[in-house]
Design an enzyme around this catalytic site. Structure first.
Site, PDB file in Angstrom:
ATOM      1  N   ASN A  83       0.661  -1.090  -0.086  1.00 57.14           N
ATOM      2  CA  ASN A  83      -0.080   0.105   0.075  1.00 57.14           C
ATOM      3  C   ASN A  83       0.811   1.397   0.077  1.00 57.14           C
ATOM      4  OD1 ASN A  83      -2.395   1.523   0.219  1.00 57.14           O
ATOM      5  ND2 ASN A  83      -2.327   1.647   2.379  1.00 57.14           N
ATOM      6  N   LYS A  84       0.097   2.376  -0.152  1.00 59.07           N
ATOM      7  CA  LYS A  84       0.815   3.799  -0.073  1.00 59.07           C
ATOM      8  C   LYS A  84       1.826   3.871  -1.028  1.00 59.07           C
ATOM      9  CE  LYS A  84       0.099   4.034   4.947  1.00 59.07           C
ATOM     10  NZ  LYS A  84       0.551   4.816   6.056  1.00 59.07           N
TER      11      LYS A  84
ATOM     12  N   ALA B  52      22.245 -47.143  28.471  1.00 62.43           N
ATOM     13  CA  ALA B  52      22.461 -46.628  29.840  1.00 62.43           C
ATOM     14  C   ALA B  52      22.852 -47.630  30.527  1.00 62.43           C
ATOM     15  CB  ALA B  52      21.091 -46.237  30.109  1.00 62.43           C
TER      16      ALA B  52
ATOM     17  N   SER C 152      11.511 -48.210  27.469  1.00 64.87           N
ATOM     18  CA  SER C 152      10.078 -47.790  27.748  1.00 64.87           C
ATOM     19  C   SER C 152       9.904 -46.393  28.027  1.00 64.87           C
ATOM     20  CB  SER C 152       9.524 -48.586  29.046  1.00 64.87           C
ATOM     21  OG  SER C 152      10.571 -48.702  29.833  1.00 64.87           O
TER      22      SER C 152
END
Ligand SMILES: Nc1nc2c(ncn2[C@@H]2O[C@H](COP(=O)(O)OP(=O)(O)O)[C@@H](O)[C@H]2O)c(=O)[nH]1
EC number: 2.7.1.25
Lengths: 623, 264
Positions: free
Chosen positions: A148-149, A461, A531
């Site tokens: 715009n403008k 782990a 899990s």
């Protein structure tokens, strides 16, 4: 087919963009040029401006109340109607001021298409981007960008090109392709309804043509049936289940399932008042049905066809935007509303906060007001939902704090299993047979109690190492002990299961049940599985009851990745293994494990010692 | 589904949400075309029943036709009907313009009625297209203890989720036909054959487009003597509906002041 102008469906549009980039001006201009203004309004406002000694502003048409004029900014969505040759429109004028983002959301969420304004002179600003981002999150897919403008930049094709390219690139990052980018001057009227002689270099659509180029969105008739239950009525002899069909269609006689209670029944009738007795109903309709069986159903459940039921989960990922006065915090609790269900929810993790300026993501523990991010949510109750991609109406939710809606998000189940198959409707017609041999008798004979030592932890782990070592030690001491691990379970019991999230969850469910039986038989069972999901472990715990002991075999992801005994992490990092826990799917550490064994801090022998002491204390028959 | 079906489905959804979530609910029946449509929608939503009280806050200055209509349909539709009276004009804010004071009586009457019955929610047949300020409304619009509407800080509403729980002392206005237009109301009234007071139809070249109190509502010039003619007239007019109501024109902000004070 003949296009009947009068009855063409109305299109809801929203107009967004940075403050002062010309939204109100554009709307004023549009309604004036399409002849939609109430008689006398234009003149009245013009006269009013003169009375106040101010130059006429198109925006005044939109800001027709005192409060707004005084404050000088549009404060809320207003609905303005006009029509073109093609169809009627409702404009929801959304404001650009940051403070009122919740109003922009209110407007844009119900829009089918958007016009996004950017001031050619000022260029792309913070709100231009934020609004673009929100449009994509809210699911508004049809967007036309209006630069715009143009009068302020001498109608320069170069300047237009710069702004257009910058914004196009931004939208691309969101996966949004604008339907067009148009240079206009809302105030001067260029390229609004007709091509302007002042920009001969632009031959594309005008703003009005862009609007007429949008499509009204078809109702999701083709998607699976979803009807969130609003209520169950018993005003007369009928027991009517009421709700709105969000997607799909429904016929009398069909079998339906209610989730998450997983009850099924057949549709006996579709009820209506003053509208005959319909045989079918479709997406968009507010309906009522009666069932062939008197099952207990309540508000919050989702009705669907048995073969195409929604997913069920109590944990999922979401992309959300936040409007709350207080920041969204990790660990905080809110009320979640999804469909007609309400439940308490905890923000388990904030995975990233999105900077809407450049779409960069960063880690954080809070999402500030008007911000956006990705989170993991855990609800108190099981939810029936869909991936947002698959079914928007049942794949999005609102968060509420102190009665006030403060955020909205869309659901992603990436990395989380559908828990539907895990809701074991424990058969009620089988009464557990009391064993003639009591638990105490077994304990007395064996010299120890039965139980489940449920090892959980990342791959690498040390679960297997410890499990096997512990088994050896305990066996040597005379324990009835047995290790359940991938090797002996996957070979037979769970041979039919793959490795996707659902299959993994089912795998764990079965192990939980088997472990519980072993424990009941007097054994000490050591189960050794990653899990990763808390919900799965909860279920295993439910199966074994008090005999369940959660043992967290703890090592940091870095430590496990360093060890990488089987080279799995390396392969997962290279993308060769999909959904690898810790890398591409989540690991949810225990919140209250009975024992934590830190294998990255202590040598194996000490860990084993810890376990032996624990077993001695808890399982040895002391009498 | 056509346009009217869509409007209807949305309104029914909202009514059912209100009924499911709000404890003491009532509907305000002003006897005009809009609240008649809302009553009709309730019967659709609840399969022939209106499962909450239907309240008329009476200014005692309505047209006799309106009272006759009320008494007839309250019985015929088997409504749980409540009538409450407004206080005398002297009880209103003397700084308001005359017609505004008259409307303010209604505010006071309504507030007293809400208090008396302890209603948590009140269903109202207002529409966004009636007046600029109504365009700002939400479907579920909370009011504080004094009935104040905080129009600058309203809850967001999206994805069919509304604010349906409230702090102590708040009550909520529910607006199930907020998204309808005047023309929609007429087309739906025609389609569904909903009874209507015949003041809306032209007699001697004049008809009422909107029905308020006798002394503050004036008829418009119109030859529209039946529902089809009214629809045809509305399809071409660009004069706002409330033009016949005196109050709106007295001061630029009188409507807003009344609304913030709980007038609907
Ligand atoms: N020069 C010029 N000024 C404009 C144009 N469009 C809007 N404006 C001006 O920009 C200011 C802000 O416009 P407004 O419509 O209120 O912006 P909004 O905050 O986005 O609603 C007003 O002073 C307008 O007159 C335009 O095309 N050209």
């Amino acid at each position: 087919m003949r296009q009947d102008k009068q009855d063409a469906r109305q299109l809801k549009i929203v107009i967004v963009g940075h403050v002062d980039h010309g939204k109100s001006t554009l709307v004023g201009r549009l309604i004036h040029e399409t002849g939609a203004l109430p008689e006398g309004r234009f003149e009245a406002i013009k006269a009013q401006s003169e009375r106040r000694g101010m130059p006429f502003e198109w925006a005044f048409l939109m800001d027709a109340i005192q409060a707004e004029r005084d404050q000088g900014i549009t404060i809320d969505t207003t609905q303005i109607r006009f029509r073109t040759e093609r169809r009627p429109y409702v404009i929801i004028d959304a404001p650009g001021h940051k403070e009122f983002l919740k109003n922009m959301v209110t407007g844009a969420a119900s829009a089918e298409a958007a016009l996004l304004l950017i001031d050619a002179h000022e260029g792309v600003q913070e709100q231009s981007r934020r609004h673009g981002y929100l449009l994509s999150l809210l699911g508004v897919r049809q967007v036309a960008v209006l630069v715009n403008k143009m009068d302020l930049v001498g109608y320069s094709a170069d300047r237009f090109g710069q702004v257009a390219e910058e914004y196009r690139a931004y939208l691309k990052g969101l996966g949004v392709e604008p339907s067009c980018i148009i240079p206009i001057s809302a105030r001067e009227g260029d390229n609004m309804t007709a091509h302007s002689g002042r920009m001969p270099w632009y031959q594309g659509p005008t703003a009005l043509q862009a609007l007429d180029g949008f499509e009204t969105l078809p109702r999701p008739f083709e998607r699976p049936l979803r009807m969130p239950v609003q209520d169950v009525y018993k005003f007369d002899q009928r027991r009517i289940i009421a709700g709105r069909i969000e997607s799909g269609s429904l016929e009398v006689g069909q079998e339906v399932i209610f989730s998450p209670s997983n009850k099924t029944a057949r549709i006996r009738s579709i009820e209506a008042w003053q509208a005959g007795t319909p045989e079918t109903v479709r997406a968009g309709q507010s309906v009522g049905v009666t069932l062939d069986e008197q099952i207990f159903v309540e508000r919050g459940e989702v009705m669907s066809h048995v073969a195409d039921a929604p997913q069920e989960t109590n944990v999922f990922k979401a992309r959300l935007f936040w409007l709350g006065r207080n920041a969204l915090e990790q660990g905080a609790r809110y009320t979640l509303k999804l469909g007609t269900l309400e439940t308490e929810v905890t923000v388990e993790a904030i995975e990233r906060v999105i900077d809407t300026d450049d779409l960069s993501a960063k880690a954080a523990t809070r999402i500030e007001r008007n911000g956006a991010g990705e989170v993991v949510l855990r609800t108190r109750r099981l939810l029936a939902l869909d991936e947002h991609e698959e079914n928007p109406a049942t794949g999005r939710f609102v968060l509420v704090e102190n009665h006030m809606p403060v955020g909205g998000g869309i659901v992603s189940m990436e990395g989380y299993p559908d828990q539907r198959h895990l809701v074991t409707v424990r058969s009620t017609n089988i009464t557990a047979v009391g064993h003639a041999v009591t638990r105490e008798a077994r304990t007395a004979r064996n010299g120890h109690k039965g139980g489940v030592l449920w090892f959980t932890g990342l791959s690498g782990a040390g679960k297997s190492t410890l499990a096997l070592a512990l088994e050896r030690e305990l066996f040597a001491k005379g324990y009835l002990v047995y290790v359940l691990d991938g090797d002996n379970v996957r070979g037979g019991l769970n041979k039919d299961l793959g490795f996707g999230p659902e299959a993994r969850a089912e795998n764990i469910r079965r192990i939980g049940e088997v472990a519980a039986l072993f424990a009941d038989a007097g054994f000490l069972v050591i189960s050794s599985f990653i899990s990763p999901y808390r919900a799965d472990r909860e279920r295993a715990k439910e199966a074994a009851g008090a005999a369940f002991h959660e043992i967290y075999v703890k090592a940091s992801l870095e430590a496990c990745e360093d060890r990488d005994p089987k080279g799995l992490y390396r392969r997962a990092r290279q993308g060769e293994i999909a959904e690898f826990t810790g890398i591409s799917s989540p690991y949810e550490p225990p919140e209250a494990a009975e024992l934590v064994v830190p294998t990255d801090e202590l040598p194996v022998e000490e860990c084993l010692g810890m376990l032996m002491r624990y077993v001695g204390e808890r399982f040895q028959n002391t009498r | 589904m056509d346009h009217l079906d869509e409007l209807e489905a949305e309104s029914i959804f909202i009514l059912r949400e209100a009924f499911a979530k709000l404890d003491k609910l009532a509907i305000l029946w002003s006897l005009g075309k809009d609240s008649n449509v809302v009553l009709w929608l309730c019967r659709k939503a609840f399969f022939g029943h209106v499962p909450f009280p239907v309240m008329h806050v009476d200014t005692e200055r309505k047209f006799p036709e309106m009272y006759a209509f009320r008494d007839r349909y309250a019985k015929e539709w088997n409504l749980n009907f409540i009538r409450e009276l407004c206080p005398p004009i002297e009880a209103t804010d003397p700084t308001l313009p005359p017609a505004g004071r008259s409307a303010a009586r209604k505010t006071l009457g309504l507030r007293a009625a809400i208090e008396k019955h302890g209603f948590e929610g009140l269903i109202l047949g207002i529409r966004r297209d009636e007046e600029a300020i109504r365009a700002k409304e939400r479907y579920f619009s909370p009011r504080d203890e004094t009935g104040q509407w905080n129009l600058k800080d309203q809850p967001p509403e999206f994805w069919n989720q509304y604010m349906t729980s409230f702090p102590e002392g708040t009550h909520v206005r529910v607006h199930p036909i907020l998204h309808w237009t005047e023309l929609d109301i007429w087309k739906y009234t025609k389609r569904e054959n909903i009874p209507l007071i015949d003041l809306y139809f032209s007699k001697n070249g004049k008809r009422y487009r909107s029905l308020g109190d006798k002394d503050i509502t004036s008829p418009i010039e119109s030859e529209a003597a039946d529902i089809d003619a009214v629809i045809a007239e509305l399809e071409t007019t660009r004069t706002p509906e409330r033009a016949g109501r005196a109050m709106d024109h007295e001061a630029e902000d009188s409507f807003e002041r009344l609304r913030a004070a709980g007038y609907m």
